[in-house]
Enzyme design. Structure first.
Site, PDB file in Angstrom:
ATOM      1  CD  GLU A  61     -79.580 -35.193  16.817  1.00  7.85           C
ATOM      2  OE1 GLU A  61     -79.316 -36.363  16.487  1.00  7.85           O
ATOM      3  OE2 GLU A  61     -78.722 -34.387  17.235  1.00  7.85           O
ATOM      4  CD  GLU A 111     -77.881 -37.378  12.519  1.00  6.52           C
ATOM      5  OE1 GLU A 111     -78.567 -36.423  12.109  1.00  6.52           O
ATOM      6  OE2 GLU A 111     -76.953 -37.249  13.333  1.00  6.52           O
TER       7      GLU A 111
END
Length: 560
Positions: A168, A258
């Site tokens: 991320e 995820e």
């Protein structure tokens, strides 16, 4: 996501993930047939799983590893494990035990870093706040850091399937930020130096395309990326599709790496029908997003697939409706995705089986007819999870004239499994072109044999016990350029043996694992995806250890 952020954005994510629910189409008329077209192949499935993160919340116990990666009774059947690349290499040992056991159970393992080592990081002013980024003169050193992790894990018995560049990079309040331009630079100039595994990028927190578009649009960066990884926190269903990846990503893999849905409330893992949203999210990831992998956040958590006591939760059973039955190497096939207002269907084939996952989000039971096209079966096994049952086995259903009707209970997910008796469901009938290993091939340190029964054609090929033994198919003919499914029919008594895959002289896959089939006369199938040109192509498979599986044939089909 990770660490401190989990609680702080809990409410935000709960709201964001509710958005797709409000966008559910409601304009479908009375229930229509769910047509399963076994000849219309979609994406190759790599598997389902979650992360283990000992640095955050402790390792899985030995028993919990069995629950997660075993595929027996009261086990999840996970086939992918995600692990953490600690910025401090003194902590790398923490990842080994669970990763080794996962691989022993047939799973593949990939790794994601949150931060580079501290000496490679600097602070900068980001929108008025202090933030972290990789120093611009440390890109090569960071690539070596990732290389070192790959080597460390390999030396400790864990061959990583892939390593990510950054978790991320676009939601990095508690870790390291990267701009799209910084990620692009690393992928162009440095990712190519990462050896011994596949490279994944960019793992955007919300599948934001602005960070992956530049990679797809740059030939060098794209060449250095093997897997496009994405997180789907709050991603609306309408944003699951990625036309640019369809256009540019031939031969690359697309993974959802995820998420947790629909929230991370304390002790929410067993709430019903809230937990049904997990299988609905997975359905959309497969059908709307064409993802090849679906990876949850932490495996053992009070909102996860496994509760803190090590037992499977309602959310976990929803995942298991996919993970236990849709195994690595299966291929999604076309199915009527929304045959009734609240009914959602996806279908898969492999091991000469068809697997259908049907979700009823409505408040009342419904009767659904399923029609098998280009294949048939005699009986169907089924398993249901609803308010009172968890993956409960139901009475077999008879198939008549290629169709069967099943009751879908209110607020339920049901998985149907049938052995195929004709058509295209994992056999060689009616789809693609089959090329024998012993005919029209060039063999290097390999021999044609007929010792073990069950082969097709006039025999099979046995690699000699050398590194670099090879089989090359010289005349694979395609009408169009694009991604192709290559299905190997092979046998291997025990262990895992790895092969490098070359198309037209260029290596496209490294150390592709072929797992045991149980005996040399037990033939199984494994599908990979590779890019090929229109016209005549060559495919070469090469041993990387001292042995390979016995190869019977390959079947080549277009991946739509």
């Amino acid at each position: 996501m990770g660490l401190k952020l989990k609680k702080s954005v809990n409410i935000l994510l709960a709201c964001l993930t509710a958005l797709p629910l409000m966008l559910t189409p409601t304009n479908v008329s009375a229930a229509s047939d769910a047509n399963i077209n076994l000849a219309s192949e979609k994406q190759l499935i790599k598997g389902f799983g979650g992360i283990n993160h000992p640095a955050w919340i402790g390792d899985l116990t030995a028993a919990q590893r069995e629950t997660a990666f075993g595929n027996g009774q009261n086990q999840l059947g996970f086939s992918i494990l995600r692990i953490y690349v600690d910025d401090n290499r003194n902590n790398w040992y923490r990842e080994v035990a669970t990763a080794k056991r996962a691989i022993e159970q047939g799973a593949i393992v990939f790794a994601s870093p949150w931060n580079p080592p501290s000496d490679m990081v600097e602070t900068f002013n980001r929108n008025g706040a202090s933030a972290k980024r990789l120093k611009y003169d440390k890109y090569a050193a960071y690539a070596q850091h990732l290389n070192d992790f790959v080597t460390y894990m390999k030396n400790n018995g864990v061959d990583l399937y892939a390593i990510s560049v950054q978790n991320e990079p676009d939601y990095a309040h508690d870790w390291t930020w990267w701009t799209p331009q910084e990620i692009l630079r690393f992928m162009k100039e440095n990712a190519g130096s990462i050896q011994g595994t596949r490279v994944m990028a960019p793992e955007s927190f919300q599948y934001l395309k602005n960070i992956s578009d530049p990679i797809l649009n740059d030939p060098q960066a794209l060449a250095n990326m093997d897997i496009l990884g994405a997180h789907t926190y709050g991603t609306q269903i309408k944003d699951f599709a990625y036309p640019l990846f369809k256009q540019k990503g031939a031969g690359k893999e697309l993974w959802m790496t995820e998420v947790y849905v629909p929230n991370s409330d304390n002790n929410s893992a067993d709430r019903w029908p809230e937990s049904l949203e997990v299988s609905y999210h997975m359905h959309n990831a497969m059908v709307e997003g064409d993802f090849q992998a679906y990876v949850w956040w932490y495996i053992r958590r009070q909102y996860g697939p496994m509760k803190e006591d090590g037992t499977i939760s309602k959310r976990g059973y929803n995942m298991a409706h996919f993970s236990k039955f849709v195994r690595p190497g299966y291929v999604r096939v076309d199915a009527t995705k929304n045959p009734d207002t609240n009914t959602y269907v996806s279908a898969y084939k492999g091991d000469n089986k068809v697997v259908i996952v049907a979700i009823n989000r409505g408040n009342s039971a419904t009767s659904q007819r399923f029609v098998l096209q280009n294949g048939n079966a005699s009986t169907v096994s089924s398993y249901v999870t609803d308010s009172s049952r968890n993956l409960a086995s139901l009475a077999p259903i008879n198939v008549s004239n290629g169709a069967f009707t099943a009751q879908l209970p209110a607020q339920s997910v049901t998985t149907f499994v049938a052995n195929l008796s004709g058509g295209t469901g994992g056999g060689n009938v009616g789809t693609g072109t089959t090329y024998e290993a012993e005919t029209g091939t060039t063999l290097t340190d390999a021999v044609i044999e007929t010792l073990y029964p069950g082969y097709t054609g006039s025999g099979y090929v046995n690699f000699n016990a050398y590194t670099g033994s090879a089989i090359q198919w010289n005349n694979i003919n395609n009408t169009i350029t694009g991604t192709k499914n290559i299905k190997f029919r092979y046998a291997q008594e025990s262990g895992t043996r790895n092969l490098d895959i070359y198309v037209n002289g260029t290596k496209v896959l490294s150390n592709e694992p072929f797992t045991a089939t149980g005996s040399w006369s037990t033939w199984s199938e494994k599908t990979i995806q590779v890019p090929m040109n229109a016209g005549v192509n060559t495919l070469r498979i090469v041993t990387t250890g001292t042995e390979g599986p016995n190869i019977d044939n390959i079947t080549v089909t277009a991946a739509s």
